[in-house]
Design an enzyme around this catalytic site. Structure first.
Site, PDB file in Angstrom:
ATOM      1  N   LYS A 264     -31.589  54.462 -95.454  1.00 46.72           N
ATOM      2  CA  LYS A 264     -31.647  55.929 -95.557  1.00 46.72           C
ATOM      3  C   LYS A 264     -33.070  56.357 -95.884  1.00 46.72           C
ATOM      4  CE  LYS A 264     -29.511  59.933 -97.784  1.00 46.72           C
ATOM      5  NZ  LYS A 264     -29.397  60.709 -96.536  1.00 46.72           N
TER       6      LYS A 264
ATOM      7  N   HIS B 294     -27.116  54.813-101.587  1.00 44.45           N
ATOM      8  CA  HIS B 294     -27.023  54.740-100.122  1.00 44.45           C
ATOM      9  C   HIS B 294     -27.631  53.436 -99.618  1.00 44.45           C
ATOM     10  CE1 HIS B 294     -26.328  59.067-100.534  1.00 44.45           C
ATOM     11  NE2 HIS B 294     -25.768  59.002 -99.348  1.00 44.45           N
TER      12      HIS B 294
HETATM   13  P1  NAP Z   1     -30.019  55.829 -87.983  1.00 48.08           P
HETATM   14  O1  NAP Z   1     -29.133  54.640 -87.868  1.00 48.08           O
HETATM   15  O2  NAP Z   1     -31.487  55.639 -88.280  1.00 48.08           O
HETATM   16  O3  NAP Z   1     -29.840  56.639 -86.623  1.00 48.08           O
HETATM   17  C1  NAP Z   1     -30.679  57.672 -86.230  1.00 48.08           C
HETATM   18  C2  NAP Z   1     -30.710  57.606 -84.713  1.00 48.08           C
HETATM   19  O4  NAP Z   1     -31.401  58.740 -84.220  1.00 48.08           O
HETATM   20  C3  NAP Z   1     -31.429  56.360 -84.189  1.00 48.08           C
HETATM   21  O5  NAP Z   1     -30.668  55.822 -83.123  1.00 48.08           O
HETATM   22  C4  NAP Z   1     -32.746  56.948 -83.702  1.00 48.08           C
HETATM   23  O6  NAP Z   1     -33.304  56.202 -82.633  1.00 48.08           O
HETATM   24  C5  NAP Z   1     -32.272  58.286 -83.189  1.00 48.08           C
HETATM   25  N1  NAP Z   1     -33.344  59.249 -82.972  1.00 48.08           N
HETATM   26  C6  NAP Z   1     -34.514  59.376 -83.637  1.00 48.08           C
HETATM   27  N2  NAP Z   1     -35.235  60.399 -83.130  1.00 48.08           N
HETATM   28  C7  NAP Z   1     -34.484  60.935 -82.124  1.00 48.08           C
HETATM   29  C8  NAP Z   1     -34.673  61.997 -81.197  1.00 48.08           C
HETATM   30  N3  NAP Z   1     -35.790  62.730 -81.192  1.00 48.08           N
HETATM   31  N4  NAP Z   1     -33.677  62.281 -80.307  1.00 48.08           N
HETATM   32  C9  NAP Z   1     -32.551  61.553 -80.283  1.00 48.08           C
HETATM   33  N5  NAP Z   1     -32.331  60.496 -81.118  1.00 48.08           N
HETATM   34  C10 NAP Z   1     -33.268  60.208 -82.018  1.00 48.08           C
HETATM   35  O7  NAP Z   1     -29.486  56.833 -89.084  1.00 48.08           O
HETATM   36  P2  NAP Z   1     -27.975  57.182 -89.447  1.00 48.08           P
HETATM   37  O8  NAP Z   1     -27.541  56.364 -90.590  1.00 48.08           O
HETATM   38  O9  NAP Z   1     -27.151  57.199 -88.208  1.00 48.08           O
HETATM   39  O10 NAP Z   1     -28.162  58.656 -90.032  1.00 48.08           O
HETATM   40  C11 NAP Z   1     -28.710  59.684 -89.229  1.00 48.08           C
HETATM   41  C12 NAP Z   1     -28.932  60.926 -90.078  1.00 48.08           C
HETATM   42  O11 NAP Z   1     -27.653  61.435 -90.502  1.00 48.08           O
HETATM   43  C13 NAP Z   1     -29.740  60.709 -91.372  1.00 48.08           C
HETATM   44  O12 NAP Z   1     -30.511  61.853 -91.638  1.00 48.08           O
HETATM   45  C14 NAP Z   1     -28.663  60.582 -92.439  1.00 48.08           C
HETATM   46  O13 NAP Z   1     -29.143  60.946 -93.729  1.00 48.08           O
HETATM   47  C15 NAP Z   1     -27.668  61.583 -91.921  1.00 48.08           C
HETATM   48  N6  NAP Z   1     -26.300  61.405 -92.362  1.00 48.08           N
HETATM   49  C16 NAP Z   1     -25.614  62.527 -92.628  1.00 48.08           C
HETATM   50  C17 NAP Z   1     -24.292  62.465 -92.964  1.00 48.08           C
HETATM   51  C18 NAP Z   1     -23.525  63.728 -93.209  1.00 48.08           C
HETATM   52  O14 NAP Z   1     -22.333  63.656 -93.513  1.00 48.08           O
HETATM   53  N7  NAP Z   1     -24.159  64.896 -93.094  1.00 48.08           N
HETATM   54  C19 NAP Z   1     -23.658  61.226 -93.037  1.00 48.08           C
HETATM   55  C20 NAP Z   1     -24.400  60.078 -92.761  1.00 48.08           C
HETATM   56  C21 NAP Z   1     -25.724  60.180 -92.403  1.00 48.08           C
HETATM   57  P3  NAP Z   1     -34.363  55.003 -82.994  1.00 48.08           P
HETATM   58  O15 NAP Z   1     -33.590  54.022 -83.797  1.00 48.08           O
HETATM   59  O16 NAP Z   1     -34.744  54.536 -81.622  1.00 48.08           O
HETATM   60  O17 NAP Z   1     -35.474  55.639 -83.780  1.00 48.08           O
END
Ligand code: NAP
Length: 209
Positions: free
Chosen positions: A127, A123
């Site tokens: 991540k 990843h």
């Molecule tokens: P990311 O780029 O770090 O995005 C996470 C977002 O959530 C950031 O904008 C962050 O804001 C925001 N956030 C943090 N705390 C929050 C809160 N309390 N309320 C609302 N927003 C909040 O991560 P990502 O790559 O998008 O991935 C997000 C999650 O999805 C991870 O856990 C990843 O492992 C998972 N994921 C799952 C799948 C699936 O198919 N299930 C696929 C891809 C990713 P800040 O930047 O301001 O902290």
């Protein structure tokens, strides 16, 4: 549907929100620090962090709103009761990419004949959790407590190999997510089937396919 999207400004959120809107949903982004005021919406979608997802899910369920969650690295089991008590759905999938779910299914089939396996999950360096939710779910599915190797490097999106080894042969089952838009089909499927699910927690896209 009228949706709130927790993490709309994140990497997944930025890819998915336009696709959800293009499919006819109305989406309100909720960012860190925003008041979690979701009462009256049809569902909440959460792609945030393992620290943020539990409080977002609790707030949504307490306000009477079902959730579709992609955030990995947290335990949704404690919220099963709250969702059931309120007649709501909590759908959580470690991987919303349909190709990845098929990779897991095929790996489970192979494991019946080739019991020795190891998993390599790769990843992006951003991540936060390791091993990935998909790798942990695959390990559970194929059984035998396979080793999981986690790689975090720039240039990667989300990739997984399940390697089966036996005397004189190797079988590798691999899935590559090359763009985060791949998660949209699974999220749209979960939203379309949400009201058909039993109240409480449902885990995995497999349950919907
Ligand atoms: P990311 O780029 O770090 O995005 C996470 C977002 O959530 C950031 O904008 C962050 O804001 C925001 N956030 C943090 N705390 C929050 C809160 N309390 N309320 C609302 N927003 C909040 O991560 P990502 O790559 O998008 O991935 C997000 C999650 O999805 C991870 O856990 C990843 O492992 C998972 N994921 C799952 C799948 C699936 O198919 N299930 C696929 C891809 C990713 P800040 O930047 O301001 O902290």
């Amino acid at each position: 549907m009228k949706l709130a999207f927790f993490g709309a400004d994140g990497k997944v959120g930025r890819a998915l929100v336009p696709l959800l809107e293009r499919s006819g949903h109305s989406v309100r982004g909720v960012e860190i620090g925003d008041p979690v005021d979701v009462a009256g919406l049809d569902a909440c979608v959460d792609f945030t962090t393992p620290d943020a997802a539990p409080s977002n899910v609790r707030a949504a369920l307490e306000q009477g709103v079902s959730c579709v969650v992609g955030t990995t690295g947290w335990d949704p089991q404690p919220f099963d009761e709250l969702a059931r008590e309120r007649g709501l759905r909590l759908f959580v999938a470690p991987n919303f990419s349909i190709g990845a779910v098929l990779m897991m299914r095929f790996a489970a089939q192979a494991a019946a004949y080739l019991p020795r396996a190891e998993i390599i999950e790769l990843h992006s360096e951003a991540k936060k959790d390791a091993p990935s939710g998909t790798a942990a779910a695959t390990a559970k599915l194929i059984g035998g407590d396979p080793a999981i190797h986690s790689v975090r490097l720039p240039g990667l999106v989300a990739h997984q190999e399940v390697i089966f080894g036996a005397e004189g042969q190797l079988l590798t089952i691999r899935h590559d997510t090359t763009a985060r838009e791949s998660f949209a089909d699974g999220v749209l499927l979960a939203l379309s089937k949400l009201t058909e699910l039993p109240a409480g927690l449902t885990i995995g896209l497999d349950a919907l396919l």
